[in-house]
Motif scaffolding. Sequence first.
Motif, PDB file in Angstrom:
ATOM      1  N   TRP A 205       0.981   4.203  -2.944  1.00 54.90           N
ATOM      2  CA  TRP A 205       0.829   5.643  -2.709  1.00 54.90           C
ATOM      3  C   TRP A 205       2.063   6.401  -3.183  1.00 54.90           C
ATOM      4  N   ASP A 206       3.240   5.858  -2.969  1.00 57.88           N
ATOM      5  CA  ASP A 206       4.470   6.505  -3.461  1.00 57.88           C
ATOM      6  C   ASP A 206       4.420   6.666  -4.977  1.00 57.88           C
TER       7      ASP A 206
ATOM      8  N   GLU B  94       1.814   9.361  -5.865  1.00 60.00           N
ATOM      9  CA  GLU B  94       2.316  10.693  -5.530  1.00 60.00           C
ATOM     10  C   GLU B  94       3.368  11.163  -6.528  1.00 60.00           C
TER      11      GLU B  94
ATOM     12  N   LEU C  74       0.833  -1.202   0.000  1.00 61.53           N
ATOM     13  CA  LEU C  74       0.000   0.000   0.000  1.00 61.53           C
ATOM     14  C   LEU C  74       0.870   1.255   0.000  1.00 61.53           C
ATOM     15  N   ALA C  75       1.927   1.274   0.800  1.00 60.18           N
ATOM     16  CA  ALA C  75       2.834   2.421   0.835  1.00 60.18           C
ATOM     17  C   ALA C  75       3.505   2.620  -0.519  1.00 60.18           C
TER      18      ALA C  75
ATOM     19  N   GLY D 262      -7.089   8.906   1.714  1.00 60.36           N
ATOM     20  CA  GLY D 262      -7.254   7.811   0.771  1.00 60.36           C
ATOM     21  C   GLY D 262      -7.964   8.230  -0.503  1.00 60.36           C
ATOM     22  N   THR D 263      -7.704   9.483  -0.951  1.00 59.90           N
ATOM     23  CA  THR D 263      -8.394   9.987  -2.136  1.00 59.90           C
ATOM     24  C   THR D 263      -7.426  10.430  -3.227  1.00 59.90           C
ATOM     25  N   LEU D 264      -7.942  10.399  -4.451  1.00 60.92           N
ATOM     26  CA  LEU D 264      -7.213  10.894  -5.613  1.00 60.92           C
ATOM     27  C   LEU D 264      -8.061  11.983  -6.259  1.00 60.92           C
TER      28      LEU D 264
ATOM     29  N   THR E 299      -3.096  13.777  -4.745  1.00 53.79           N
ATOM     30  CA  THR E 299      -3.345  12.615  -3.890  1.00 53.79           C
ATOM     31  C   THR E 299      -3.452  13.092  -2.449  1.00 53.79           C
ATOM     32  N   ASP E 300      -4.219  12.383  -1.665  1.00 48.23           N
ATOM     33  CA  ASP E 300      -4.287  12.625  -0.230  1.00 48.23           C
ATOM     34  C   ASP E 300      -4.219  11.263   0.438  1.00 48.23           C
ATOM     35  N   ARG E 301      -3.001  10.887   0.807  1.00 49.43           N
ATOM     36  CA  ARG E 301      -2.766   9.566   1.398  1.00 49.43           C
ATOM     37  C   ARG E 301      -3.580   9.373   2.667  1.00 49.43           C
ATOM     38  N   ALA E 302      -3.633  10.399   3.520  1.00 50.07           N
ATOM     39  CA  ALA E 302      -4.343  10.281   4.796  1.00 50.07           C
ATOM     40  C   ALA E 302      -5.838  10.045   4.583  1.00 50.07           C
TER      41      ALA E 302
END
Length: 69
Positions: free
Chosen positions: A12-13, A16, A8-9, A54-56, A49-52
Amino acid sequence: MSDLAATLAAAWDTLEAGTRDRGDPARHIVLATTSPHGPEARLLVLRATDRAAGTLTLEDSGVGMTRDE
């Protein structure tokens, strides 16, 4: 860190990176569906992106194709 958390990390990387670099492959995302009328696909541009949360944030590029195109 578990394999799932690491995966998952990494996802997101990757996403981003697509918002920072116009040439990054993750910047352009194709979303496709199929129906009884055939497949359709849209090319979207990844803007944020907003990882915290969970949105794109995606923007429709205006490019899309149906089976007939």
